[in-house]
Design a protein around this motif. Structure first.
Motif, PDB file in Angstrom:
ATOM      1  N   LYS A 179       4.049   6.606   3.894  1.00  0.00           N
ATOM      2  CA  LYS A 179       3.148   7.698   4.279  1.00  0.00           C
ATOM      3  C   LYS A 179       3.891   9.020   4.476  1.00  0.00           C
ATOM      4  O   LYS A 179       3.358  10.094   4.165  1.00  0.00           O
ATOM      5  CB  LYS A 179       2.370   7.305   5.528  1.00  0.00           C
ATOM      6  CG  LYS A 179       1.371   6.165   5.271  1.00  0.00           C
ATOM      7  CD  LYS A 179       0.456   5.912   6.451  1.00  0.00           C
ATOM      8  CE  LYS A 179      -0.582   4.848   6.103  1.00  0.00           C
ATOM      9  NZ  LYS A 179      -1.534   4.594   7.199  1.00  0.00           N
TER      10      LYS A 179
ATOM     11  N   LYS B 276      -2.796   1.145   3.767  1.00  0.00           N
ATOM     12  CA  LYS B 276      -2.076   0.032   4.363  1.00  0.00           C
ATOM     13  C   LYS B 276      -0.972  -0.426   3.415  1.00  0.00           C
ATOM     14  O   LYS B 276      -1.100  -0.328   2.197  1.00  0.00           O
ATOM     15  CB  LYS B 276      -3.014  -1.158   4.635  1.00  0.00           C
ATOM     16  CG  LYS B 276      -4.164  -0.854   5.586  1.00  0.00           C
ATOM     17  CD  LYS B 276      -3.683  -0.676   7.009  1.00  0.00           C
ATOM     18  CE  LYS B 276      -4.865  -0.460   7.956  1.00  0.00           C
ATOM     19  NZ  LYS B 276      -4.427  -0.167   9.336  1.00  0.00           N
ATOM     20  N   MET B 277       0.113  -0.964   3.985  1.00  0.00           N
ATOM     21  CA  MET B 277       1.213  -1.493   3.186  1.00  0.00           C
ATOM     22  C   MET B 277       1.393  -2.988   3.424  1.00  0.00           C
ATOM     23  O   MET B 277       2.450  -3.553   3.172  1.00  0.00           O
ATOM     24  CB  MET B 277       2.525  -0.771   3.533  1.00  0.00           C
ATOM     25  CG  MET B 277       2.623   0.602   2.914  1.00  0.00           C
ATOM     26  SD  MET B 277       1.634   1.831   3.804  1.00  0.00           S
ATOM     27  CE  MET B 277       0.755   2.594   2.455  1.00  0.00           C
ATOM     28  N   ASP B 278       0.343  -3.651   3.889  1.00  0.00           N
ATOM     29  CA  ASP B 278       0.404  -5.074   4.214  1.00  0.00           C
ATOM     30  C   ASP B 278      -0.247  -5.902   3.117  1.00  0.00           C
ATOM     31  O   ASP B 278      -1.206  -5.461   2.470  1.00  0.00           O
ATOM     32  CB  ASP B 278      -0.314  -5.352   5.542  1.00  0.00           C
ATOM     33  CG  ASP B 278       0.234  -4.498   6.675  1.00  0.00           C
ATOM     34  OD1 ASP B 278       1.465  -4.364   6.750  1.00  0.00           O
ATOM     35  OD2 ASP B 278      -0.571  -3.960   7.460  1.00  0.00           O
TER      36      ASP B 278
ATOM     37  N   ASN C 171       2.234   0.960  -4.087  1.00  0.00           N
ATOM     38  CA  ASN C 171       1.403   0.319  -3.069  1.00  0.00           C
ATOM     39  C   ASN C 171       0.582  -0.849  -3.616  1.00  0.00           C
ATOM     40  O   ASN C 171       0.158  -1.722  -2.853  1.00  0.00           O
ATOM     41  CB  ASN C 171       0.483   1.367  -2.440  1.00  0.00           C
ATOM     42  CG  ASN C 171      -0.240   0.874  -1.209  1.00  0.00           C
ATOM     43  OD1 ASN C 171      -1.430   1.147  -1.028  1.00  0.00           O
ATOM     44  ND2 ASN C 171       0.431   0.133  -0.341  1.00  0.00           N
TER      45      ASN C 171
ATOM     46  N   THR D 292       5.558   1.135   6.064  1.00  0.00           N
ATOM     47  CA  THR D 292       4.364   1.971   6.221  1.00  0.00           C
ATOM     48  C   THR D 292       4.735   3.412   6.548  1.00  0.00           C
ATOM     49  O   THR D 292       4.204   4.360   5.949  1.00  0.00           O
ATOM     50  CB  THR D 292       3.458   1.405   7.322  1.00  0.00           C
ATOM     51  OG1 THR D 292       3.023   0.099   6.949  1.00  0.00           O
ATOM     52  CG2 THR D 292       2.248   2.296   7.548  1.00  0.00           C
TER      53      THR D 292
END
Length: 492
Positions: free
Chosen positions: A332, A448-450, A381, A328
C-alpha cells in the motif's frame, strides 16, 4: 508432503532454473512491449518524415486518425485477457505464451508491407490483431510465476519479471526514435520488433517449462526447494489439479479485495497510458522539440522508471527480510508513491509551457519514475489473493484495465483540438491525476494481501456441503419441535 520443520531448513539454491524462467518472462514482456508501444514514435515518423528519414513515405493522417491508431491495439488486447486465463489453464503457460508472442511478431513484420495500400485503417487492423495475441501474455505470466516461485521469493522474483514492463517501455521509446531516424526508417520499427519476438520464441521453446517437475535442466535440490516451499503453504496445486479446480465465480466477483485490485489497476492504466501514449505528441506540440530530441527525452522518464523498479525491489526485500514492515504495508505504501506522486506531477506539468521545458522534463521523469512502485504495490496482488486462480484473476483485472487505453487516446483526440494549446492538455492531465488519486484511495481502504478462502481447491464443495446441511438441520429442528409438542409429557 514435506513437513514444515524439514522444509524451513531446506537451503535455497543461489541460482537455478527458476531464475531462467524469470529471465524468460522478463524478456517476453520486453519484446512484446517494444511491439506494443512503438506506435507512439511510429505515428510521428510516418506523418512527419522530415524529422526522421525523408526517404520513406509520409502519410497525411488527421489527429483523430492517429488517435485511432494509438488506441486500436487495446481494442483487441482487452478482448483476449479473460480467455487468456482459461487458455493458460488448458494448454499451459508454455504453449500459450509462445502463441501470443509468435502471432504478435509475425503481424509486426507484415505491417510495413500492408500500410502502403491500406493506410491508417490497415494499421489499426493489424494492431488490433497484435492486441488479440498479446492479451494472452499477462494471465499466463502470473500463472507461471505462481507455479515456479517459492513462497519466500515470490515478491522478489515476481517484481524482477515485471521490471520488463519498464525496460520494454524504455527500449520502445528510445530505440524506436533511433531506428526511425536511421537508414531503415520507420519500416525498421516493425522489422526489428518482429525479429526480436521470433528470437524469443526459439529461446522459450528450448528453455521454458510449465512447472519445475517438467524442466529438463532443473536440479533435484532446486525442485525439492520449490515444491517444499509450496507444499508448506498449500497455496499452489499441480497443473493437473489446477485444471480441475472449479472457478468460484460468485466468491471472486463479490470479493471486495479483488474489486479494490481491479479499481487500482484500472486507475493505473488510465494515468500510465496518458503519459506513455501521449508523451511524444505533447513534447512535440507544446514543448516544440524535434524528433531526435523527442526520442531521447521521451525515453528518459522510462530510464528512471526502470532504475526505480530495482530501488523499490531492494527496499521491499530489506523491509520483508528484516521484518520491519508487513507485505500489506509495503504494497500500500509503494502503491501510494506510484499513484499520488505522478498525480501531483501531472497537474504541475499542465501548468508549464515551452519556456519551462527543462522543468517539464524533470517533472515527467519524477512522475514516471515513481510509478514503478505500482508493480510491487498492486500488480502482484493477484498471487497474494489466490495463487491457484492467479491467471484467471489477472485475465479479469487486465480486461478491465485494458479498456482504459482504448478510451484515453480517443479522449485526447476530443479534448485536444490543437496540439500546441497548453490549456487543452491541462484538462487531459487533470483528469488523469484525479483518476490516479481516487483509484489508490479505494485500494488503501479495501485492498488485502491475504490468501482468500476461495483459493481453496475444495471451497465450492465445502460451500455446497454447508448449504446442503442447512435445510437438513432446519428440517430436523422442525421434526424435533413437532415431536416434543405431540408427545405427552412424562409423569412423575
Amino acid at each position: 508432503m514435506i513437513d514444515k520443520p524439514q522444509a524451513t531448513k531446506m537451503k535455497s539454491p543461489c541460482f537455478g532454473q527458476r531464475h531462467v524462467q524469470i529471465f524468460l518472462l522478463f524478456t517476453s514482456i520486453i519484446v512484446n512491449y517494444v511491439a506494443k508501444f512503438n506506435a507512439g514514435v511510429a505515428v510521428v515518423a510516418m506523418t512527419d518524415a522530415a524529422t526522421t528519414n525523408p526517404n520513406f513515405p509520409e502519410y497525411k493522417w488527421s489527429d483523430m486518425e492517429k488517435s485511432y491508431i494509438l488506441s486500436s491495439f487495446f481494442w483487441g488486447n482487452f478482448i483476449t485477457q479473460f480467455p487468456g486465463g482459461y487458455l493458460c489453464r488448458r494448454l499451459g503457460a508454455k504453449r500459450t505464451m509462445f502463441i501470443s508472442t509468435l502471432g504478435s511478431s509475425l503481424f509486426a513484420l507484415l505491417l510495413p508491407l500492408c500500410v502502403n495500400w491500406g493506410g491508417w485503417g490497415i494499421y489499426c487492423g493489424i494492431r488490433i490483431v497484435q492486441g488479440l495475441f498479446q492479451g494472452f501474455l499477462f494471465p499466463c505470466l502470473h500463472a507461471h510465476l505462481a507455479a515456479w516461485c517459492p513462497v519466500s521469493e515470490r515478491n522478489r522474483l515476481g517484481a524482477l519479471a515485471n521490471t520488463g514492463i519498464e525496460c520494454g517501455t524504455l527500449l520502445s521509446m528510445f530505440i524506436s526514435g533511433l531506428i526511425a531516424a536511421s537508414s531503415i526508417g520507420w519500416p525498421g520499427l516493425f522489422y526489428v520488433s518482429g525479429a526480436l519476438g521470433l528470437v524469443w520464441c526459439v529461446a522459450w521453446l528450448l528453455l521454458a517449462a510449465n512447472k519445475p517437475a517438467e524442466s529438463k535442466f532443473i536440479t533435484k535440490a532446486e525442485l525439492d526447494y520449490i515444491e517444499g516451499s509450496q507444499n508448506i503453504t498449500k497455496k499452489v496445486e499441480s497443473d493437473e489439479v489446477v485444471q480441475k479446480i472449479p472457478v468460484p465465480w460468485h466468491a471472486i466477483l463479490t470479493s471486495l479485495p479483488f474489486w479494490a485490485l481491479v479499481v487500482a489497476r484500472s486507475a493505473h492504466s488510465w494515468g500510465f497510458s496518458t503519459l506513455q501514449a501521449e508523451l511524444p505528441s505533447y513534447m512535440k506540440g507544446v514543448l516544440n522539440m524535434d524528433m531526435k530530441s523527442n526520442a531521447f527525452y521521451s525515453a528518459l522518464p522510462y530510464l528512471a522508471m526502470w532504475c526505480m523498479s530495482y530501488v523499490y525491489l531492494i527496499v521491499s526485500d530489506v523491509l520483508l527480510n528484516r521484518k520491519m514492515a508487513s507485505l500489506t504495508v509495503i504494497r500500500k505504501t509503494f502503491n501510494t508513491c506510484a499513484f499520488w506522486i505522478p498525480a501531483t506531477g501531472l497537474i504541475c506539468i499542465g501548468l508549464l509551457g515551452e519556456e519551462q521545458k527543462n522543468f517539464a522534463i524533470v517533472l515527467m521523469t519524477i512522475s514516471v519514475g515513481s510509478n514503478a512502485g505500482a508493480t510491487i504495490g498492486s500488480a502482484l496482488n493477484t498471487i497474494d489473493l489466490s495463487p491457484n486462480h492467479a491467471g484467471i484473476l489477472m485475465g479479469i483485472v487486465n480486461s478491465a484495465a485494458n479498456v482504459i487505453p482504448i478510451l484515453t487516446p480517443l479522449l485526447v483526440g476530443v479534448l485536444v483540438e490543437d496540439e500546441h494549446n497548453r490549456v487543452q492538455w491541462q484538462l487531459v492531465f487533470i483528469i488523469a491525476a484525479v483518476v490516479f488519486a481516487s483509484g489508490n484511495l479505494f485500494y488503501l481502504i479495501f485492498g488485502k494481501m491475504d490468501l482468500q478462502p476461495w483459493d481453496d481447491k475444495d471451497y465450492l464443495s465445502k460451500k455446497w456441503e454447508q448449504n446442503s446441511e442447512l435445510p437438513h438441520k432446519v428440517l430436523s429442528g422442525h421434526v424435533f419441535a413437532v415431536t416434543a409438542i405431540c408427545t405427552p409429557a412424562a409423569t412423575s
